[in-house]
Design an enzyme around this catalytic site. Structure first.
Site, PDB file in Angstrom:
ATOM      1  CG  ASP A 199      57.448  40.868  23.688  1.00 11.36           C
ATOM      2  OD1 ASP A 199      57.037  40.876  23.642  1.00 11.36           O
ATOM      3  OD2 ASP A 199      58.963  39.956  23.585  1.00 11.36           O
ATOM      4  CG  ASP A 201      54.795  36.932  19.930  1.00 13.46           C
ATOM      5  OD1 ASP A 201      53.900  36.358  21.172  1.00 13.46           O
ATOM      6  OD2 ASP A 201      54.661  36.596  18.636  1.00 13.46           O
ATOM      7  N   GLY A 288      53.550  42.854  20.615  1.00 13.88           N
ATOM      8  CA  GLY A 288      52.670  43.038  19.013  1.00 13.88           C
ATOM      9  C   GLY A 288      52.141  41.869  18.698  1.00 13.88           C
TER      10      GLY A 288
END
Length: 416
Positions: A199, A201, A288
């Site tokens: 991921d 963030d 995301g």
């Protein structure tokens, strides 16, 4: 047999259980030549070496050699003992020789590697981990240190219990005592070439990218309010993404470069990626967040894969919309599988790292899912959890020591 055909080596001959053996233990102040000196002494008795183990801790050596008892005519076990003790005394070392039969007891089935991270690692927490392993029916075969800074990392080689029940038991213990524990199955697969997908963030970077954009748009409070609604379950990820991105409408495209400059890598991120690349791993990110940032990170860090949402830009401004398929929780897992297929790596040989509920499907799909400074729900669902702010501690879960990392850095400074 053709003269060109390779000859088969003779089968290895293992000492029978009834063969008399001696365990020779040497301990004392370490110095060069001790190992050579011991085996030179033993060579006079024509013994065979069955096993060797040596460790040096704070300048003190413990050297163990399992050997066959003397079988040569004219030699005796008593003479060997006297000679070894005399040699040890000449070097101010201590010697202990134990008689027995056969080789070491075979290790039990269900072998695992248990990595423990502590800052600090206390005697109390170590006792709790050891007791928990014993409580599952496991046996600790070996312990060694992987790192002393910035955290203490040690690895236990455990046998006699399956990996899953051991992981479950140790996860409870780790929560109770406040240390990080990772349990992975032993075997060749751990050393296989892998793919690592992270991921972005709050994992690869310290920031939330949309909050960086919001700061430039002057709508931090509004974005935070939407995020809070999503965390309460009032919005799913896609809904919250669209609502937050809508608040960025009208922002000049020049802000993209400013946000890229604002991004702060998580401590240890460069070391993690550099080391993995040296080992032949492929490394990717799924986010995301936005390709306007992840594409720059891919180039900056020499990543193999990167995928994220894309902010729509028209006439030099952000429209407040995203284009293409949204990268959400299910999308991250799908992209992990896509990257693995492109890399030619089975899912069982992949590692996923993330911090949020949005990463759960990806963490569960990977061969090893690592929750990095994650919420309790994510920590409980992942295979392993790391709760220190250093991303390179993930290397310890793969059995890579700090000493190996530093040695590679010293010999090759052209990494990312």
């Amino acid at each position: 047999m053709s003269a060109l055909e390779p000859t088969q080596p003779p089968p290895a001959i293992e000492p029978a259980d009834g063969v008399r053996t001696l365990l020779v233990k040497i301990f004392g102040k370490d110095r060069p030549g001790i190992t050579a000196g011991l085996f030179d002494t033993l060579a006079a008795y024509a013994v065979d070496v069955i096993d060797i183990e040596q460790v040096v801790t704070r300048g003190r050596i413990v050297l163990c050699a399992l050997i066959t008892a003397p079988a040569q005519v004219g030699t005796s076990e008593g003479a060997l003992r006297a000679t070894v003790h005399s040699w040890a005394e000449s070097l101010r070392l201590e010697a202990e020789i134990l008689s027995g039969t056969g080789d070491n007891r075979p290790r039990g089935s269900g072998r695992s590697h248990v990595t423990v991270l502590g800052n600090p690692l206390t005697a109390q927490s170590t006792a709790a981990i050891a007791a928990s392993i014993t409580g599952t029916g496991g046996n600790i075969d070996r312990i060694f240190r992987l790192a002393k800074l910035p955290v203490t990392a040690v690895e236990f080689a455990v046998s006699g219990v399956a990996t899953e029940p051991l992981r479950t038991a140790l996860a409870t213990t780790a929560t109770d005592i406040g240390v990080d524990v990772a349990v992975v199955s032993a075997g060749l697969q751990r050393r296989a070439r892998r793919l690592v997908v992270m991921d972005v963030d709050s994992t690869l970077i310290q920031d939330e990218v949309i909050e960086l954009f919001a700061a430039h748009a002057g709508c931090e409070a509004e974005v935070a309010a939407v995020t809070e609604r999503a965390m309460r379950g009032e919005l799913d990820f896609e809904q919250s993404l669209h609502e937050r991105v809508a608040l960025l409408a009208g922002l000049d495209v020049s802000v993209v470069e400013k946000v890229r400059a604002d991004v702060r890598l998580t401590p240890g991120a460069r070391t993690l990626i550099r080391t993995l690349k040296r080992l032949g791993y492929q490394v990717g990110v799924v986010s995301g967040g936005f390709t306007q940032v992840t594409d720059a990170l891919r180039e900056r860090l020499s990543l193999d894969f990167a995928a994220a949402n894309t902010l729509e830009i028209e006439n030099g401004v952000l429209t407040g919309r995203v284009v293409g398929q949204v990268v959400d929780r299910a999308g991250k897992a799908r992209l992990l599988r896509t990257f693995a297929e492109q890399a030619g790596v089975p899912l069982a040989q992949t590692v996923a790292i993330g911090d949020g509920a949005n990463d759960l499907d990806m963490l569960n799909a990977a061969g090893l899912g690592v929750a990095f400074n994650a919420k309790p729900l994510v920590r409980a669902a992942a295979h392993a959890a790391v709760n220190v702010p250093f991303l390179d501690t993930v290397l310890y879960l793969l059995g890579i020591s700090r000493e190996e990392v530093e040695s590679a850095d010293e010999s090759d400074d052209d990494g990312v």
